[in-house]
Design a protein around this motif. Structure first.
Motif, PDB file in Angstrom:
ATOM      1  N   VAL A  10       0.835  -1.208   0.000  1.00 13.59           N
ATOM      2  CA  VAL A  10       0.000   0.000   0.000  1.00 13.59           C
ATOM      3  C   VAL A  10       0.870   1.259   0.000  1.00 13.59           C
TER       4      VAL A  10
ATOM      5  N   GLY B 262       1.355   2.624  -3.546  1.00  8.08           N
ATOM      6  CA  GLY B 262       0.642   3.896  -3.667  1.00  8.08           C
ATOM      7  C   GLY B 262       1.537   4.996  -4.220  1.00  8.08           C
TER       8      GLY B 262
ATOM      9  N   THR C 244      -0.820   0.391  -8.163  1.00  5.53           N
ATOM     10  CA  THR C 244      -0.846   0.176  -6.717  1.00  5.53           C
ATOM     11  C   THR C 244      -1.368  -1.213  -6.377  1.00  5.53           C
TER      12      THR C 244
ATOM     13  N   THR D  17       0.856  -4.357  -4.693  1.00  6.52           N
ATOM     14  CA  THR D  17       0.440  -4.954  -3.427  1.00  6.52           C
ATOM     15  C   THR D  17       0.231  -6.455  -3.563  1.00  6.52           C
TER      16      THR D  17
END
Length: 481
Positions: free
Chosen positions: A400, A404, A424, A428
């Motif tokens: 994350v 991100g 993203t 992950t």
């Protein structure tokens, strides 16, 4: 075994010694080439003079070096120079040097020696040291050496060779000092003065009864600081750490670290003292295990002589390279499944290596931690669920956070918030895959009785590459087209 040569303590100094040896060898070859251009009579005279000068200088330099340093020099030289230097080493050092060099280099040295040289080198070693060398010696040499041993030494050699390499029995030596518990310290001191020298790394004396059953240990410190009239039983340590020959060497190494041991007794099932294990052998074992683990991580089957023949190097490396080729082909086929998506969104080609690369790095971090914990005895095969839960939590947070950040960067570069979200999500998910594989691969190999480190880096990279490409391109195909 005692060693008269002074070791070189500084690595820079050792490198300097190597350069001096290489310089002497180069000068030797240069002069040899020049003398062949002279007339025959002058050539013979000059050859003889120069050869003697160079050889004497090399002899003097090698004679002053510790066996371990000579071994380092030999490993760092090409085969031709290595054998030239090996011929100049004093025969009294041959056995010690053969023990110090790597297995691959030892093979080349043994091949260059005749039967009598090998027998002489082997006979210069203690029984426990001989047990390490015997597997690499020709059978006829082993038979000659065996005949030269006393009956006690033969039994010791058989015992040392009967234990697997990863056990305490394979590391123990038989050179130790024992005393009885009912004698005074003054008697012990007089007894020790009868020795020409104590066994190497002696920091304690083993206290036994009439049947050689261990009663405790007497440290040299206690021997020196207590009243000479005091009995051994009054100052000995009764609950001293001891090992069985069947104990795993890794566990012994951990005990040496935990209790700051320098030496410890090895006892049989009846608690009779049969040998000892020292810090030096434990450190050697840890170093060898560390080197083997590093090689196994990248799929190398054994230590390789850096100057080995091309064929030997190929034979050592081909297996996992073949596996890597297959996994790389699988990754390429995964990419080919999404050729249409890549053609429509060229940015995918630029971003997908990031997903795969970060996943591979994260997986290698996880697998390194797990393999190290297994080697330290901190992890068993039934700990998979607890470790997986923890590593998945780490992967989720990293995914994350860094996913991100990369998503925002992709949004900014390509002006597409959807691409940023895909980036993203893919990051992950691939980190979660890497964490799962990083825990599962070594623990599965451990449960199946294999080496947890063998090829782990290759396998985790292959999985995160193919998985990363599939996840990223699959999400892009679903949400961007």
């Amino acid at each position: 075994m005692s060693e008269e040569k002074n070791p070189i303590g500084d690595s820079d100094e050792l490198q300097g010694q190597l350069q001096e040896i290489e310089h002497l060898l180069a000068r030797h070859k240069l002069v040899e080439a020049l003398t062949h251009q002279q007339n025959v009579h002058r050539q013979e005279l000059l050859d003889d003079l120069i050869h003697k000068q160079n050889q004497n200088e090399l002899h003097r330099k090698l004679d002053r070096m510790h066996s371990a340093d000579v071994a380092y020099i030999l490993e760092a030289l090409p085969l031709e120079d290595r054998l030239l230097v090996w011929d100049m080493v004093r025969s009294e050092q041959d056995g010690e040097i053969l023990l110090e060099v790597s297995d691959a280099v030892r093979e080349t040295l043994i091949d260059s020696m005749d039967r009598h040289e090998l027998v002489a080198a082997a006979e210069s070693l203690d029984t426990d040291e001989l047990a390490d060398l015997v597997p690499d010696l020709p059978q006829e040499v082993v038979e000659d050496v065996f005949q030269s041993l006393t009956s006690e030494e033969r039994e010791q050699l058989r015992a040392a060779m009967s234990y697997p390499e990863d056990t305490v029995g394979a590391l123990m030596d038989f050179d130790m000092v024992t005393v009885r518990e009912d004698v005074a310290l003054e008697v012990v001191l007089r007894y020790l003065r009868r020795f020409d020298e104590l066994p190497e790394h002696t920091d304690k004396i083993f206290v036994i009864d009439r049947n050689s059953i261990l009663q405790g240990v007497l440290t040299l410190e206690s021997l020196l600081i207590n009243d000479p009239e005091t009995d051994v039983r009054d100052v000995m340590i009764k609950d001293a750490v001891r090992f069985r020959p069947e104990d795993r060497a890794e566990e012994a190494a951990q005990a040496f670290e935990r209790y700051d041991l320098n030496s410890a007794p090895v006892v049989d099932e009846n608690n009779r003292v049969i040998g000892r294990i020292t810090l030096v052998t434990v450190v050697d074992f840890i170093r060898e295990e560390s080197e083997a683990e590093q090689l196994a991580n990248v799929g190398l089957r054994e230590e390789e002589d850096i100057f080995a023949s091309v064929w030997n190097s190929v034979r050592n490396r081909w297996a996992w390279l073949a596996i890597n080729l297959v996994t790389a082909f699988v990754a390429s086929r995964v990419i080919s499944l999404f050729e249409g998506s890549i053609e429509k969104i060229v940015a995918l080609a630029a971003l997908m290596p990031i997903v795969a690369g970060i996943g591979g790095n994260s997986g290698n971090q996880t697998i390194t931690m797990i393999v190290r914990a297994i080697a330290m005895g901190q992890v068993k095969s039934d700990a998979a669920r607890r470790l997986l839960k923890k590593e998945l939590g780490v992967a989720l947070i990293n995914g994350v956070l860094w996913g991100g950040l990369l998503g925002i960067l992709a949004w900014w570069l390509y002006d597409s918030i959807q691409l940023g979200l895909v980036m993203t999500s893919a990051m992950t998910m691939n980190l979660l895959l890497a964490a799962t594989a990083g825990v599962g691969i070594p623990l599965l190999r451990l449960r199946l009785g294999g080496d947890p480190a063998l090829g782990s880096s290759v396998m985790i990279t292959a999985l995160t590459d193919s998985g990363g490409f599939f996840i990223f391109l699959g999400l892009a195909t679903l949400f961007l087209l």
